[in-house]
Design a protein around this motif. Structure first.
Motif, mmCIF file in Angstrom:
data_model
loop_
_atom_site.group_PDB
_atom_site.id
_atom_site.type_symbol
_atom_site.label_atom_id
_atom_site.label_comp_id
_atom_site.label_asym_id
_atom_site.label_seq_id
_atom_site.Cartn_x
_atom_site.Cartn_y
_atom_site.Cartn_z
ATOM 1 N N VAL A 1 -10.058 9.716 15.048
ATOM 2 C CA VAL A 1 -9.304 10.654 14.227
ATOM 3 C C VAL A 1 -10.234 11.719 13.670
ATOM 4 C CG1 VAL A 1 -7.542 8.979 13.547
ATOM 5 C CG2 VAL A 1 -9.609 9.221 12.156
ATOM 6 N N ALA A 2 -9.640 12.860 13.349
ATOM 7 C CA ALA A 2 -10.347 13.931 12.653
ATOM 8 C C ALA A 2 -9.604 14.205 11.364
ATOM 9 C CB ALA A 2 -10.416 15.181 13.515
ATOM 10 N N VAL A 3 -10.312 14.164 10.249
ATOM 11 C CA VAL A 3 -9.722 14.350 8.926
ATOM 12 C C VAL A 3 -10.212 15.688 8.369
ATOM 13 C CG1 VAL A 3 -9.430 13.369 6.631
ATOM 14 C CG2 VAL A 3 -9.776 11.848 8.594
ATOM 15 N N GLY B 1 -14.209 15.274 -5.259
ATOM 16 C CA GLY B 1 -13.364 16.436 -5.485
ATOM 17 C C GLY B 1 -12.739 16.925 -4.197
ATOM 18 N N ALA B 2 -12.386 15.974 -3.341
ATOM 19 C CA ALA B 2 -11.984 16.298 -1.969
ATOM 20 C C ALA B 2 -10.480 16.106 -1.783
ATOM 21 C CB ALA B 2 -12.752 15.441 -0.969
ATOM 22 N N THR B 3 -9.867 17.025 -1.075
ATOM 23 C CA THR B 3 -8.449 16.948 -0.735
ATOM 24 C C THR B 3 -8.306 16.901 0.780
ATOM 25 O OG1 THR B 3 -7.812 18.203 -2.690
ATOM 26 C CG2 THR B 3 -6.213 18.090 -0.903
ATOM 27 N N VAL B 4 -7.575 15.903 1.272
ATOM 28 C CA VAL B 4 -7.298 15.817 2.706
ATOM 29 C C VAL B 4 -6.123 16.736 3.017
ATOM 30 C CG1 VAL B 4 -6.613 14.315 4.603
ATOM 31 C CG2 VAL B 4 -8.162 13.456 2.828
ATOM 32 N N THR B 5 -6.339 17.701 3.878
ATOM 33 C CA THR B 5 -5.287 18.663 4.197
ATOM 34 C C THR B 5 -4.510 18.302 5.459
ATOM 35 O OG1 THR B 5 -6.912 20.049 5.361
ATOM 36 C CG2 THR B 5 -6.480 20.535 3.025
ATOM 37 N N SER B 6 -5.136 17.545 6.371
ATOM 38 C CA SER B 6 -4.434 17.110 7.581
ATOM 39 C C SER B 6 -5.289 16.102 8.322
ATOM 40 C CB SER B 6 -4.118 18.290 8.510
ATOM 41 O OG SER B 6 -5.314 18.844 9.029
ATOM 42 N N PRO C 1 0.820 -1.214 0.000
ATOM 43 C CA PRO C 1 0.000 0.000 0.000
ATOM 44 C C PRO C 1 0.849 1.257 0.000
ATOM 45 C CG PRO C 1 -0.801 -1.573 1.630
ATOM 46 C CD PRO C 1 0.524 -2.093 1.145
ATOM 47 N N MET C 2 0.389 2.233 -0.744
ATOM 48 C CA MET C 2 1.052 3.528 -0.770
ATOM 49 C C MET C 2 0.457 4.400 0.338
ATOM 50 S SD MET C 2 1.277 6.146 -4.004
ATOM 51 C CE MET C 2 1.776 4.788 -5.058
ATOM 52 N N VAL C 3 1.301 5.046 1.091
ATOM 53 C CA VAL C 3 0.849 5.931 2.161
ATOM 54 C C VAL C 3 1.139 7.363 1.739
ATOM 55 C CG1 VAL C 3 1.079 6.569 4.585
ATOM 56 C CG2 VAL C 3 1.250 4.155 3.905
ATOM 57 N N PRO C 4 0.104 8.172 1.528
ATOM 58 C CA PRO C 4 0.328 9.538 1.040
ATOM 59 C C PRO C 4 0.961 10.426 2.103
ATOM 60 C CG PRO C 4 -1.985 9.202 1.575
ATOM 61 C CD PRO C 4 -1.319 7.874 1.729
ATOM 62 N N ASP C 5 1.555 11.501 1.639
ATOM 63 C CA ASP C 5 2.197 12.462 2.528
ATOM 64 C C ASP C 5 1.155 13.475 2.991
ATOM 65 O OD1 ASP C 5 3.988 13.957 3.945
ATOM 66 O OD2 ASP C 5 4.890 14.928 2.188
ATOM 67 N N ILE C 6 0.451 13.124 4.051
ATOM 68 C CA ILE C 6 -0.600 13.984 4.614
ATOM 69 C C ILE C 6 -0.132 14.494 5.970
ATOM 70 C CG2 ILE C 6 -2.975 14.071 5.466
ATOM 71 C CD1 ILE C 6 -3.633 11.820 3.493
#
Length: 451
Positions: free
Chosen positions: A238-240, A225-230, A139-144
């Motif tokens: 968790v809070a996304v 059309g959603a971008t996770v910012t943190s 799995p790829m883990v994004p840089d968030i």
């Protein structure tokens, strides 16, 4: 330095190479994880066993449309999980013992190339006349921002959790998100899917993708059309933080599930030090026979192609086996038709050209779409959303692509895959074949006759 005739890196589809024809060779397998690879241990097989249980729950709850009023009394997650892995987990040791008992050396530490055809495994180096690289993907883990500070799951870990969470935030809208969104929704979790693109399952034909997005949005909260910012830890999970068309918002959930794609494991084996040419995504570059840039080194599976399909890796393994045994008769795969399925609800299957790619590339095509509801079995199912879509070449009338969404999609598409592989026309497959009445295959027949 120990020398072998043949060394295989990875005991997924690579393990299938070693048939009795190799018994006279000095062989070794290097596998730092579990025999069976991703498919057996944390991919296709266990996930489908969970999907079947989820399908049973959904079928019971939705049976009212048929006049059968049923309810799901209880979902025993631990019993489902333990049934799955109680069957799968013992296979590693038995496979390892089988290879060792039959004269194959098995190395259970990570192997890294230190030079072409020289592998460092633990404290020793090994060489071989022939290497086959089948190290798979992960799995790829994004840089968030904040992701490294919160607990989260990937497809490697999600199936072994101890209980179904009350709520789950899913980052990603591909096939893994689609399958596990179905599973955990069916078992009682409130699922929120956060997708960068305008639809879910963007790799599918756009009509299939749009229909699935519509249906999934009835079951889950879907942010497009959603971008996770943190992300950050909370007292309950968790809070996304998300930016999307609906504005900035925060998705709170008990469990975070990251489904952001997969990457080949070629970096872990230091393919570059082994002289192996890589493409821009980290896959090993091969020719059509799966030979790499280093003579005597072959590659297959997720390490070498972008399909991430077990049936493709198995076909490659059979091909490489033939080529190793018959160097005077090197073969390539007979075709590049790569069918796939997504075992979500509803099930999805596809092969070949999509309509959006045909338009983009200026390819002439005919298209037919037929609803399950046009068939007698569709009536029996009270199905109002499923369909079969077939694209054909208007000149030679061969099938260019096929896409199905609905019950049994992965099975219904098989005659279309065979027709594409064998070069049969829509006329041959539609008119010269009898389709059982009133089976669902009549939806395929009707689409072909329409063409």
């Amino acid at each position: 330095m120990r020398h072998y005739d043949l060394v295989i890196l990875g005991a997924g589809s690579g393990n299938m190479l070693l048939t009795k024809e190799f018994a006279q060779l000095r062989t070794a397998i290097v596998e730092p994880d579990r025999f069976g690879g991703t498919c057996l241990n944390r991919g296709c097989i266990p996930s489908k066993m969970f999907v079947v249980a989820a399908d049973a729950a959904v079928s019971a709850r939705s049976a009212g449309r048929l006049g059968v009023h049923a309810a799901v009394e209880r979902v025993d997650w631990k019993a489902i999980r333990d049934r799955v892995f109680g069957r799968i987990d013992p296979l590693h040791e038995s496979a390892l013992d089988y290879r060792r008992d039959n004269g194959v050396d098995v190395y259970t530490e990570l192997g890294r190339f230190v030079a072409p055809k020289v592998l460092q495994v633990g404290d020793e180096q090994i060489t071989a006349d022939v290497f086959v690289v089948g190290v798979g993907s992960r799995p790829m883990v994004p840089d968030i921002p904040g992701l490294d500070t919160v607990p989260y799951h990937t497809s490697d870990t999600i199936m072994r959790i101890d209980e179904v969470p009350r709520s789950m935030a899913v980052i990603g809208g591909g096939y893994i998100a689609a399958e596990f969104g179905h599973v955990f929704d069916a078992f009682g979790a409130e699922v929120t899917v956060i997708q960068r693109g305008p639809r879910l399952l963007m790799a599918e034909d756009e009509q299939i993708s749009a229909r699935f997005t519509e249906l999934a949005s009835r079951r889950h909260r879907v942010l497009l059309g959603a971008t996770v910012t943190s992300v950050e830890r909370t007292a309950s999970g968790v809070a996304v933080a998300v930016t999307c068309a609906e504005g900035d918002q925060v998705v709170e959930a008990e469990t975070l599930f990251v489904c952001a794609g997969r990457r080949p494991n070629t970096d872990r084996m230091d393919a570059a030090a082994g002289g192996l040419e890589l493409d821009g995504h980290g896959h090993i570059v091969t020719d059509d026979a799966y030979r790499t840039s280093v003579p005597g080194v072959w590659a297959l599976g997720d390490a070498a192609n972008h399909f991430q399909l077990k049936h493709m890796a198995n076909a490659e393994s059979r091909l490489v086996r033939h080529n190793l045994l018959h160097p005077e008769d090197v073969r390539t795969l007979p075709n590049r038709v790569a069918p796939h399925a997504v075992f979500t609800s509803p099930q999805i299957a596809g092969v070949g050209l999509t309509e959006q790619v045909a338009r983009r590339d200026g390819i002439d095509y005919l298209v037919s779409v037929r609803d399950y509801a046009d068939t007698a079995y569709g009536w029996a199912l009270e199905d109002t959303t499923s369909f079969v879509k077939v694209l054909a070449d208007p000149a030679d009338r061969t099938i260019l692509g096929a896409h199905i969404i609905g019950p049994q999609a992965a099975t219904l598409i098989q005659p279309l895959i065979q027709a594409m592989t064998l070069g049969q026309t829509v006329d041959q497959v539609g008119r010269d074949v009898l389709y059982i009445h009133p089976a669902l295959t009549e939806a395929v027949e009707q689409a072909l006759l329409d063409l």
